[in-house]
Design an enzyme around this catalytic site. Structure first.
Site: not given
Length: 119
Positions: A30, A32, A97
């Site tokens: 989340g 990002d 990520s």
């Protein structure tokens, strides 16, 4: 555990670092963009952190909230055997990520191939 929220850095993290038990893996995606945060910064002192690209994770991922000395290991380095992954069952691991376009393209092409769709 997976976190994929629009949580903001000016709100409390989604959970307390002390709630994370040994052996837990957290995949977070989340955070990002600047201004977002999901994890408690204190968790980084207890976790091994893996990411797509270390520079990008420091710039726009959850890892920008990690202490300066936090080691960020590229997932590609683990997959190619250049860096170790989990050392033991008790490791707390985080995958930060932030994504990158080539990843999305490869996944899309693999799905098309599996579904026997040609462009």
């Amino acid at each position: 555990m997976v976190t994929a929220t629009p949580a903001q850095a000016d709100t409390p993290p989604l959970f307390e670092a002390a709630w994370v038990c040994p052996g837990t893996h957290i995949s977070r995606m989340g955070t990002d963009a600047p201004g977002k945060r999901e994890l408690p910064p204190e968790l980084f002192a207890r976790a091994r952190v893996f990411c797509d690209l270390p520079g990008q994770a420091r710039r726009m991922g959850e890892s920008r909230h990690a202490p300066q000395g936090t080691v960020l290991t590229a997932l590609g380095a683990v997959l190619t055997g250049r860096s170790p992954g989990r050392d033991g069952d008790g490791d707390i691991t985080v995958f930060d990520s932030s994504g990158f376009g080539l990843q999305d393209l490869c996944l899309g092409l693999a799905l098309l191939k599996k579904m026997d769709i040609t462009l």
